[in-house]
Write a protein that holds these residues in place. Structure first.
Motif, PDB file in Angstrom:
ATOM      1  N   GLU A 175     -10.992  -1.156   3.215  1.00 39.70           N
ATOM      2  CA  GLU A 175     -10.142  -1.914   4.045  1.00 39.70           C
ATOM      3  C   GLU A 175     -10.829  -1.631   5.536  1.00 39.70           C
ATOM      4  O   GLU A 175     -10.858  -0.603   6.280  1.00 39.70           O
ATOM      5  CB  GLU A 175      -8.709  -1.161   3.850  1.00 39.70           C
ATOM      6  CG  GLU A 175      -7.898  -1.381   2.588  1.00 39.70           C
ATOM      7  CD  GLU A 175      -6.827  -0.708   2.400  1.00 39.70           C
ATOM      8  OE1 GLU A 175      -6.316  -0.021   3.700  1.00 39.70           O
ATOM      9  OE2 GLU A 175      -5.992  -0.911   1.665  1.00 39.70           O
TER      10      GLU A 175
ATOM     11  N   SER B  39      -4.850  -7.874  11.103  1.00 44.75           N
ATOM     12  CA  SER B  39      -5.306  -8.566   9.673  1.00 44.75           C
ATOM     13  C   SER B  39      -5.904  -7.228   9.082  1.00 44.75           C
ATOM     14  O   SER B  39      -6.390  -6.249   9.697  1.00 44.75           O
ATOM     15  CB  SER B  39      -6.282  -9.801   9.813  1.00 44.75           C
ATOM     16  OG  SER B  39      -5.890 -10.473  10.467  1.00 44.75           O
ATOM     17  N   THR B  40      -5.681  -7.285   7.809  1.00 45.98           N
ATOM     18  CA  THR B  40      -6.538  -6.264   6.914  1.00 45.98           C
ATOM     19  C   THR B  40      -7.337  -6.974   5.909  1.00 45.98           C
ATOM     20  O   THR B  40      -6.875  -7.676   5.094  1.00 45.98           O
ATOM     21  CB  THR B  40      -5.613  -5.204   6.215  1.00 45.98           C
ATOM     22  OG1 THR B  40      -4.933  -4.562   7.275  1.00 45.98           O
ATOM     23  CG2 THR B  40      -6.329  -4.161   5.314  1.00 45.98           C
TER      24      THR B  40
ATOM     25  N   SER C 148      -2.184 -10.456   6.615  1.00 45.00           N
ATOM     26  CA  SER C 148      -2.259 -10.596   8.219  1.00 45.00           C
ATOM     27  C   SER C 148      -0.920 -11.232   8.424  1.00 45.00           C
ATOM     28  O   SER C 148      -0.292 -11.864   7.700  1.00 45.00           O
ATOM     29  CB  SER C 148      -3.462 -11.607   8.526  1.00 45.00           C
ATOM     30  OG  SER C 148      -3.593 -11.750   9.889  1.00 45.00           O
TER      31      SER C 148
ATOM     32  N   THR D  40      -9.320  -2.772   9.223  1.00 47.09           N
ATOM     33  CA  THR D  40      -7.890  -3.399   9.703  1.00 47.09           C
ATOM     34  C   THR D  40      -7.966  -3.421  11.368  1.00 47.09           C
ATOM     35  O   THR D  40      -8.742  -2.255  11.791  1.00 47.09           O
ATOM     36  CB  THR D  40      -6.824  -2.146   9.352  1.00 47.09           C
ATOM     37  OG1 THR D  40      -6.603  -2.250   7.931  1.00 47.09           O
ATOM     38  CG2 THR D  40      -5.449  -2.646  10.076  1.00 47.09           C
ATOM     39  N   ASP D  41      -7.519  -4.447  11.890  1.00 52.32           N
ATOM     40  CA  ASP D  41      -7.485  -4.332  13.313  1.00 52.32           C
ATOM     41  C   ASP D  41      -5.867  -5.040  13.801  1.00 52.32           C
ATOM     42  O   ASP D  41      -5.099  -5.246  12.808  1.00 52.32           O
ATOM     43  CB  ASP D  41      -8.393  -5.696  13.749  1.00 52.32           C
ATOM     44  CG  ASP D  41      -8.037  -6.970  13.160  1.00 52.32           C
ATOM     45  OD1 ASP D  41      -6.861  -7.573  13.815  1.00 52.32           O
ATOM     46  OD2 ASP D  41      -8.691  -7.648  12.274  1.00 52.32           O
ATOM     47  N   THR D  42      -5.665  -4.763  15.264  1.00 54.17           N
ATOM     48  CA  THR D  42      -4.464  -5.183  15.711  1.00 54.17           C
ATOM     49  C   THR D  42      -4.738  -6.374  16.451  1.00 54.17           C
ATOM     50  O   THR D  42      -3.805  -6.536  17.584  1.00 54.17           O
ATOM     51  CB  THR D  42      -3.773  -3.966  16.072  1.00 54.17           C
ATOM     52  OG1 THR D  42      -4.608  -3.427  17.415  1.00 54.17           O
ATOM     53  CG2 THR D  42      -3.417  -2.736  15.137  1.00 54.17           C
TER      54      THR D  42
ATOM     55  N   SER E  39      -9.579  -6.363   2.478  1.00 55.90           N
ATOM     56  CA  SER E  39      -9.692  -5.210   1.515  1.00 55.90           C
ATOM     57  C   SER E  39     -11.040  -5.844   0.749  1.00 55.90           C
ATOM     58  O   SER E  39     -10.836  -7.042   0.059  1.00 55.90           O
ATOM     59  CB  SER E  39      -8.503  -5.179   1.064  1.00 55.90           C
ATOM     60  OG  SER E  39      -7.447  -4.738   1.683  1.00 55.90           O
TER      61      SER E  39
ATOM     62  N   ALA F 212     -13.360  -7.960  12.892  1.00 52.37           N
ATOM     63  CA  ALA F 212     -12.289  -7.269  13.421  1.00 52.37           C
ATOM     64  C   ALA F 212     -12.729  -6.974  14.767  1.00 52.37           C
ATOM     65  O   ALA F 212     -11.570  -7.143  15.639  1.00 52.37           O
ATOM     66  CB  ALA F 212     -12.314  -5.805  12.684  1.00 52.37           C
TER      67      ALA F 212
END
Length: 257
Positions: A184, A246-247, A240, A186-188, A249, A160
């Motif tokens: 989870e 994307s995340t 994603s 998560t990134d942006t 899990s 990430a």
């Protein structure tokens, strides 16, 4: 004699077929091993060269204390990258024989999440990335191999950070649900294409997305994540969108049903 000869021919053809199938399986296994070694050897080469160069700088120059600390920090970071790649290699080879040895104990995942976040803070800080962990106080315990699950988390968090843009945030959220614990990451960041989504967790697939800081990518880490999670009776999946992040899990069974 004729009947015995025909029977012997049938048995011989059967043996030949068995040997041909065995040889085919061995060739495929060797091909995958060679592929894996090529990937890891390529990715280990650059950080190993960096370690040698940094050590030479430390030895050859009259450095101030601040410069020494910076070089030592870089050495530690690069050594950690080599160690992570070596662990990927070890796990992938073990996974090829379809068994991953686990030292299972019932425990809380909280210390592992906190340790992984702490270990990745330094790398994230170099890109002005913030890592935020959200861990409720009443998390259920799980039966797990703690070091293996930390490896899963480290792969996901470091990925990430790797694919996030500078000055963004990576979130690690842990949730307890009846019978399961979900993590989870998560990134942006740059996100994944539809083709990448289909291949992200398969062996040796280097994704088309490019790390935002020029970092290395082995194409093995996410496959190792899937193998370890599945060995724990869990599942892993990814959501994603290109350019949106994307995340990843991970869902693991808990000891509380």
């Amino acid at each position: 004699s004729s009947r015995r000869l025909r029977q012997a021919n049938v048995e011989l053809r059967s043996e030949v077929g068995f040997l041909e199938q065995s040889n085919k399986e061995l060739r495929e296994l060797q091909r995958r091993k060679d592929e894996l070694m090529a990937i890891l050897a390529h990715d280990i080469k650059n950080p190993a060269a960096a370690v040698a160069q940094l050590a030479e700088l430390l030895q050859s120059y009259d450095l101030g204390a601040q410069q020494q600390q910076r070089f030592i920090a870089d050495l530690m970071l690069t050594a950690s990258r080599i160690l992570r790649l070596s662990q990927d290699l070890s796990n992938a080879i073990v996974a090829e024989v379809r068994t991953i040895p686990l030292d299972l104990k019932v425990d809380s995942i909280r210390p592992g999440v906190e340790a992984v976040v702490r270990m990745n803070q330094h790398t994230a800080a170099r890109k002005n990335i913030t890592i935020k962990a959200v861990l409720p106080g009443n998390l259920p315990q799980i039966e797990m191999d703690g070091s293996r699950i930390e490896e899963v988390l480290d792969n996901l968090v470091s990925n990430a950070v790797k694919y996030s843009r500078p000055e963004s945030t990576v979130r690690v959220v842990v949730k307890g649900t009846p019978g399961h614990l979900t993590i989870e990451v998560t990134d942006t960041g740059v996100g994944l294409s539809q083709k990448d989504l289909a291949e992200a967790l398969t062996f040796g697939k280097k994704l088309s997305s490019v790390p935002t800081g020029g970092e290395d990518s082995s194409g093995v880490g996410l496959w190792v994540v899937r193998k370890i999670v599945e060995a724990h009776g869990g599942v892993v999946w990814v959501r994603s969108m290109p350019g949106k992040g994307s995340t990843f899990s991970v869902m693991l069974p808990t000891t509380q049903r």
